[in-house]
Design an enzyme around this catalytic site. Structure first.
Site, short mmCIF file in Angstrom:
data_model
loop_
_atom_site.label_atom_id
_atom_site.label_comp_id
_atom_site.label_asym_id
_atom_site.label_seq_id
_atom_site.Cartn_x
_atom_site.Cartn_y
_atom_site.Cartn_z
CG HIS A 200 -17.34 2.63 39.35
ND1 HIS A 200 -18.17 3.70 39.44
CD2 HIS A 200 -16.08 3.13 39.34
CE1 HIS A 200 -17.46 4.81 39.47
NE2 HIS A 200 -16.18 4.51 39.42
C1 UD1 Z 1 -11.54 3.77 37.33
C2 UD1 Z 1 -11.12 4.95 38.21
C3 UD1 Z 1 -12.36 5.60 38.81
C4 UD1 Z 1 -13.35 5.97 37.73
C5 UD1 Z 1 -13.67 4.74 36.90
C6 UD1 Z 1 -14.63 5.05 35.77
C7 UD1 Z 1 -8.94 4.80 39.38
C8 UD1 Z 1 -8.30 4.58 40.69
N1 UD1 Z 1 -10.27 4.54 39.33
O1 UD1 Z 1 -12.18 2.83 38.17
O2 UD1 Z 1 -11.98 6.78 39.51
O3 UD1 Z 1 -14.52 6.49 38.32
O4 UD1 Z 1 -12.44 4.22 36.35
O5 UD1 Z 1 -15.09 3.87 35.17
O6 UD1 Z 1 -8.29 5.19 38.44
N2 UD1 Z 1 -11.90 -3.78 33.91
C9 UD1 Z 1 -12.26 -4.48 32.79
N3 UD1 Z 1 -12.21 -3.83 31.59
C10 UD1 Z 1 -11.81 -2.54 31.45
C11 UD1 Z 1 -11.44 -1.83 32.61
C12 UD1 Z 1 -11.49 -2.45 33.83
O7 UD1 Z 1 -12.63 -5.63 32.88
O8 UD1 Z 1 -11.80 -2.03 30.32
C13 UD1 Z 1 -11.99 -4.44 35.25
C14 UD1 Z 1 -10.74 -5.12 35.66
O9 UD1 Z 1 -11.10 -6.25 36.34
C15 UD1 Z 1 -10.11 -4.14 36.62
C16 UD1 Z 1 -11.32 -3.49 37.25
O10 UD1 Z 1 -12.31 -3.48 36.21
O11 UD1 Z 1 -9.30 -4.77 37.52
C17 UD1 Z 1 -11.10 -2.12 37.77
O12 UD1 Z 1 -10.56 -1.25 36.76
P1 UD1 Z 1 -9.71 0.05 37.19
O13 UD1 Z 1 -9.34 0.80 35.95
O14 UD1 Z 1 -8.68 -0.30 38.18
O15 UD1 Z 1 -10.73 0.91 38.02
P2 UD1 Z 1 -12.23 1.28 37.77
O16 UD1 Z 1 -13.03 0.58 38.79
O17 UD1 Z 1 -12.63 1.17 36.32
#
Ligand code: UD1
Length: 360
Positions: free
Chosen positions: A206
């Site tokens: 991820h």
């Molecule tokens: C985040 C953390 C990472 C952690 C990971 C665990 C930061 C910078 N990153 O990464 O350190 O290892 O969580 O999973 O805080 N999205 C969904 N549904 C959700 C959440 C996210 O669809 O419930 C999608 C969205 O498109 C979003 C993308 O995932 O833009 C990334 O989500 P984000 O929370 O920014 O970072 P993670 O990659 O989940």
């Protein structure tokens, strides 16, 4: 005593659940307010986790959702400030290194609230990782630093942080694993997916460095090749799913699934022949369980897992996935067991530190 716990993502829930449990038991008359920032919001990324971990319903939902780092952090700060003013806590507890952690620490410190950071002192020395920035800020401004491995002491000393703030307590993520081991061992997730325990590879990916660019299609191609040697189970994180829309993996042994709950996921980790990941927490969980882990990154903020003999750094290089079958067949004797204090009692030690001097 009034305590606020701020959580936002899957790993935050896992790390904080035992701390909330231990402190609620130790301070039954205290106020224990849980704030969920909403950084993770899909049911499979959030609600299912909280239910399985036995975390009480959050007292405050900030619903910040996704966005750029700045937008997410700013939104969390704006929405958390009035909550902290209302709750007026004696202590703010934040876990890990995600954007929710960063935002909470900044709000807390500016309001003059003492902050405790769980999982302090980890460093990858890679400032291009958003988590590295978040960790450094969290440690710099937290009064109580809870550590889970020896190298954290040196990392913090090198940044001029005095020893008095450091408390070696162990690993709260492992507390959760130990507490739920009976349940996930009985979950039988491998059988439900039609793969044989010990014979499959489990994959999670991820991180932006891997999934947001050209390395992702190369990685999927390598996974399809690996699937000719052993079945590959790949629960796909929403971030990765979004980037994979145009990719056709095209291999019968490669099984893509939605994100899984905690119990099913740990069941798959425990029964895996090998795990391939870019996650931090999974490097630790495989170390505790003695499962071979291959980390698709150039560095790790968790070198203790490499020293323990379970974790191999492959580099940020999809081609290295091809070396996994040989590495597995040439693997030496079983590693010597989990690092010190990864024993299921870290949250108890945190509660000891926090309640020291208070009447029991
Ligand atoms: C985040 C953390 C990472 C952690 C990971 C665990 C930061 C910078 N990153 O990464 O350190 O290892 O969580 O999973 O805080 N999205 C969904 N549904 C959700 C959440 C996210 O669809 O419930 C999608 C969205 O498109 C979003 C993308 O995932 O833009 C990334 O989500 P984000 O929370 O920014 O970072 P993670 O990659 O989940």
């Amino acid at each position: 005593m009034r305590i606020v716990y701020v959580v936002g993502t899957r790993p935050n829930f896992v790390k904080t659940a035992p701390v909330i449990g231990a402190l609620r038991e130790r301070l039954p008359a205290g106020r224990h307010a849980i704030v969920h920032t909403g950084q993770h919001y899909d049911r499979l990324m959030s609600e299912v986790f909280l239910e399985e971990l036995g975390v009480p319903a959050p007292d405050h939902m900030l619903e910040v959702g996704s966005g750029s780092h700045a937008a997410m952090t700013a939104r969390t700060m704006e929405r958390l400030e009035p909550v902290l003013l209302e709750e007026n806590p004696d202590l703010l507890i934040v876990p890990g290194d995600v954007n929710s952690t960063l935002a909470a620490v900044l709000v807390g410190v500016k309001l003059g609230i003492p902050v405790a950071h769980v999982e302090s002192g980890l460093r990858s020395f890679d400032m291009t990782m958003p988590e590295e920035v978040n960790r450094i800020v969290a440690d710099r401004f937290s009064e109580l630093l809870f550590l889970h491995s020896e190298e954290a002491v040196e990392n913090l000393r090198a940044e001029g942080i005095p020893d008095e703030r450091m408390h070696m307590v162990g690993n709260t993520m492992i507390d959760t694993l130990v507490a739920l081991e009976g349940r996930f061992r009985a979950a039988g997730a491998a059988a439900r997916l039609g793969v044989e325990p010990g014979a499959y590879a489990l994959v999670t990916l991820h991180r932006p460095a891997l999934v947001d660019g050209p390395l992702l299609p190369q990685t999927v191609e390598q996974l399809a090749a690996l699937a000719h040697e052993m079945p590959v189970v790949f629960p796909v994180h929403p971030r990765t799913r979004k980037m994979m829309e145009d990719i056709e993996p095209g291999s019968p042994g490669l099984l893509l699934t939605d994100p899984l709950g905690y119990l099913d996921f740990l069941s798959l980790v425990a029964d895996a022949g090998a795990v391939l990941t870019d996650s931090g927490g999974i490097q630790e969980e495989t170390t505790y369980l003695g499962v071979p882990c291959f980390t698709l990154r150039d560095n790790t903020e968790r070198p203790v897992t490499v020293r323990a003999g379970t974790n191999t750094l492959l580099g940020l290089d999809p081609a290295a996935i091809a070396t996994i079958p040989t590495a597995l067949s040439e693997r030496g004797p079983a590693p010597s067991g989990p690092p010190p204090l990864w024993d299921g009692r870290a949250a108890e030690r945190i509660a000891d530190v926090i309640t020291k001097g208070l009447p029991r």
